[in-house]
Design a protein around this motif. Structure first.
Motif, PDB file in Angstrom:
ATOM      1  N   ILE A  36       0.871  -1.180   0.000  1.00 44.29           N
ATOM      2  CA  ILE A  36       0.000   0.000   0.000  1.00 44.29           C
ATOM      3  C   ILE A  36       0.902   1.221   0.000  1.00 44.29           C
ATOM      4  N   LEU A  37       0.756   2.035  -1.034  1.00 42.80           N
ATOM      5  CA  LEU A  37       1.581   3.225  -1.188  1.00 42.80           C
ATOM      6  C   LEU A  37       0.705   4.451  -0.992  1.00 42.80           C
ATOM      7  N   LEU A  38       1.215   5.417  -0.240  1.00 42.71           N
ATOM      8  CA  LEU A  38       0.568   6.717  -0.090  1.00 42.71           C
ATOM      9  C   LEU A  38       1.468   7.764  -0.728  1.00 42.71           C
ATOM     10  N   ASN A  39       0.905   8.555  -1.610  1.00 40.32           N
ATOM     11  CA  ASN A  39       1.592   9.668  -2.272  1.00 40.32           C
ATOM     12  C   ASN A  39       0.874  10.949  -1.915  1.00 40.32           C
ATOM     13  N   GLU A  40       1.591  11.934  -1.448  1.00 39.52           N
ATOM     14  CA  GLU A  40       1.011  13.272  -1.393  1.00 39.52           C
ATOM     15  C   GLU A  40       1.519  13.977  -2.637  1.00 39.52           C
ATOM     16  N   VAL A  41       0.585  14.366  -3.503  1.00 40.63           N
ATOM     17  CA  VAL A  41       0.960  14.925  -4.794  1.00 40.63           C
ATOM     18  C   VAL A  41       0.185  16.201  -5.096  1.00 40.63           C
ATOM     19  N   THR A  42       0.807  17.037  -5.897  1.00 36.09           N
ATOM     20  CA  THR A  42       0.095  18.106  -6.569  1.00 36.09           C
ATOM     21  C   THR A  42      -0.054  17.641  -8.001  1.00 36.09           C
ATOM     22  N   LEU A  43      -1.301  17.471  -8.411  1.00 33.25           N
ATOM     23  CA  LEU A  43      -1.589  16.901  -9.723  1.00 33.25           C
ATOM     24  C   LEU A  43      -2.080  17.988 -10.670  1.00 33.25           C
ATOM     25  N   LEU A  44      -1.390  18.118 -11.784  1.00 36.54           N
ATOM     26  CA  LEU A  44      -1.814  18.988 -12.877  1.00 36.54           C
ATOM     27  C   LEU A  44      -2.464  18.081 -13.913  1.00 36.54           C
ATOM     28  N   ALA A  45      -3.719  18.325 -14.192  1.00 32.21           N
ATOM     29  CA  ALA A  45      -4.458  17.475 -15.130  1.00 32.21           C
ATOM     30  C   ALA A  45      -5.376  18.323 -15.990  1.00 32.21           C
ATOM     31  N   VAL A  46      -5.784  17.748 -17.091  1.00 33.67           N
ATOM     32  CA  VAL A  46      -6.830  18.341 -17.921  1.00 33.67           C
ATOM     33  C   VAL A  46      -8.038  17.426 -17.787  1.00 33.67           C
ATOM     34  N   VAL A  47      -9.122  17.994 -17.271  1.00 35.65           N
ATOM     35  CA  VAL A  47     -10.349  17.239 -17.044  1.00 35.65           C
ATOM     36  C   VAL A  47     -11.455  17.905 -17.848  1.00 35.65           C
ATOM     37  N   ASP A  48     -12.029  17.152 -18.765  1.00 38.21           N
ATOM     38  CA  ASP A  48     -13.081  17.688 -19.647  1.00 38.21           C
ATOM     39  C   ASP A  48     -12.650  18.995 -20.308  1.00 38.21           C
ATOM     40  N   GLY A  49     -11.383  19.059 -20.737  1.00 45.38           N
ATOM     41  CA  GLY A  49     -10.875  20.223 -21.447  1.00 45.38           C
ATOM     42  C   GLY A  49     -10.405  21.367 -20.577  1.00 45.38           C
ATOM     43  N   ASN A  50     -10.551  21.257 -19.260  1.00 41.02           N
ATOM     44  CA  ASN A  50     -10.131  22.316 -18.345  1.00 41.02           C
ATOM     45  C   ASN A  50      -8.884  21.889 -17.570  1.00 41.02           C
ATOM     46  N   GLU A  51      -7.861  22.742 -17.583  1.00 43.09           N
ATOM     47  CA  GLU A  51      -6.651  22.440 -16.819  1.00 43.09           C
ATOM     48  C   GLU A  51      -6.900  22.762 -15.346  1.00 43.09           C
ATOM     49  N   VAL A  52      -6.614  21.794 -14.483  1.00 44.42           N
ATOM     50  CA  VAL A  52      -6.840  21.955 -13.046  1.00 44.42           C
ATOM     51  C   VAL A  52      -5.619  21.454 -12.282  1.00 44.42           C
ATOM     52  N   THR A  53      -5.404  22.060 -11.131  1.00 47.32           N
ATOM     53  CA  THR A  53      -4.346  21.628 -10.231  1.00 47.32           C
ATOM     54  C   THR A  53      -4.977  21.367  -8.870  1.00 47.32           C
ATOM     55  N   ASN A  54      -4.722  20.193  -8.324  1.00 52.28           N
ATOM     56  CA  ASN A  54      -5.248  19.821  -7.010  1.00 52.28           C
ATOM     57  C   ASN A  54      -4.167  19.118  -6.207  1.00 52.28           C
ATOM     58  N   ARG A  55      -4.239  19.300  -4.906  1.00 52.60           N
ATOM     59  CA  ARG A  55      -3.363  18.585  -3.981  1.00 52.60           C
ATOM     60  C   ARG A  55      -4.142  17.377  -3.485  1.00 52.60           C
ATOM     61  N   PHE A  56      -3.558  16.185  -3.626  1.00 55.52           N
ATOM     62  CA  PHE A  56      -4.210  14.941  -3.242  1.00 55.52           C
ATOM     63  C   PHE A  56      -3.321  14.092  -2.353  1.00 55.52           C
ATOM     64  N   MET A  57      -3.964  13.276  -1.532  1.00 52.81           N
ATOM     65  CA  MET A  57      -3.321  12.104  -0.970  1.00 52.81           C
ATOM     66  C   MET A  57      -3.833  10.977  -1.845  1.00 52.81           C
ATOM     67  N   VAL A  58      -2.934  10.277  -2.495  1.00 56.31           N
ATOM     68  CA  VAL A  58      -3.306   9.201  -3.406  1.00 56.31           C
ATOM     69  C   VAL A  58      -2.921   7.877  -2.756  1.00 56.31           C
ATOM     70  N   THR A  59      -3.908   7.007  -2.639  1.00 55.28           N
ATOM     71  CA  THR A  59      -3.683   5.673  -2.099  1.00 55.28           C
ATOM     72  C   THR A  59      -3.618   4.694  -3.264  1.00 55.28           C
ATOM     73  N   GLU A  60      -2.540   3.928  -3.301  1.00 54.17           N
ATOM     74  CA  GLU A  60      -2.362   2.924  -4.344  1.00 54.17           C
ATOM     75  C   GLU A  60      -2.152   1.575  -3.667  1.00 54.17           C
ATOM     76  N   ALA A  61      -2.874   0.562  -4.105  1.00 50.38           N
ATOM     77  CA  ALA A  61      -2.687  -0.789  -3.585  1.00 50.38           C
ATOM     78  C   ALA A  61      -2.166  -1.672  -4.719  1.00 50.38           C
ATOM     79  N   TYR A  62      -1.135  -2.425  -4.413  1.00 53.10           N
ATOM     80  CA  TYR A  62      -0.526  -3.337  -5.370  1.00 53.10           C
ATOM     81  C   TYR A  62      -0.525  -4.747  -4.783  1.00 53.10           C
ATOM     82  N   VAL A  63      -0.705  -5.750  -5.636  1.00 56.39           N
ATOM     83  CA  VAL A  63      -0.571  -7.148  -5.217  1.00 56.39           C
ATOM     84  C   VAL A  63       0.378  -7.846  -6.173  1.00 56.39           C
ATOM     85  N   GLN A  64       1.061  -8.847  -5.623  1.00 54.43           N
ATOM     86  CA  GLN A  64       1.890  -9.674  -6.496  1.00 54.43           C
ATOM     87  C   GLN A  64       0.976 -10.623  -7.248  1.00 54.43           C
ATOM     88  N   ASP A  65       1.107 -10.627  -8.563  1.00 53.44           N
ATOM     89  CA  ASP A  65       0.267 -11.446  -9.418  1.00 53.44           C
ATOM     90  C   ASP A  65       1.178 -12.051 -10.480  1.00 53.44           C
TER      91      ASP A  65
END
Length: 132
Positions: A80-109
């Motif tokens: 389980i990885l936690l990232n605190e990120v500032t994300l620059l994205a284009v959503v529905d044609g609009n450029e937005v910047t948001n600060r997120f805590m992103v939770t990522e879960a990985y399994v060995q497969d």
């Protein structure tokens, strides 16, 4: 493989994931995303097929993720990885910047780490903090 090595591998894989999402590298993302993964965004939640459609179609273009903090907890064949990120994205044609805590879960497969969950939690900035 010891937990420290796994942690380093997961951190590197997560960084690769951000780059692949930015580059819309569909073969790499298709390999990384487990077929039964879940993705939780500010606008809803869906599975792998929909996430890949969204990225490939440019409905969300992950332009850049500036990582401020990262931590990994390894529990058996799960990381389980936690990232605190500032994300620059284009959503529905609009450029937005948001600060997120992103939770990522990985399994060995089958001897590879696969992403099984990706969840964005918007962090409050000082201007948005509720009164005490």
């Amino acid at each position: 493989m010891d937990d420290k090595t796994v942690e380093q591998d997961i951190i590197a894989l997560s960084a690769d994931k951000w780059r692949w999402m930015s580059d819309q590298d569909m073969p790499a993302l298709t390999t990384l995303f487990h077929p039964r993964a879940v993705f939780v965004h500010m606008g809803g939640a869906w599975g792998t097929d929909r996430e890949l459609e969204i990225i490939e179609g440019g409905f969300i273009h992950y332009k850049r993720a500036d990582i401020h903090e990262v931590s990994v907890n390894v529990i058996g064949a799960t990381a389980i990885l936690l990232n605190e990120v500032t994300l620059l994205a284009v959503v529905d044609g609009n450029e937005v910047t948001n600060r997120f805590m992103v939770t990522e879960a990985y399994v060995q497969d089958q001897d590879a780490w696969r992403l099984t969950a990706l969840a964005f939690t918007k962090l409050l900035t000082s201007a948005e903090e509720p009164p005490a």
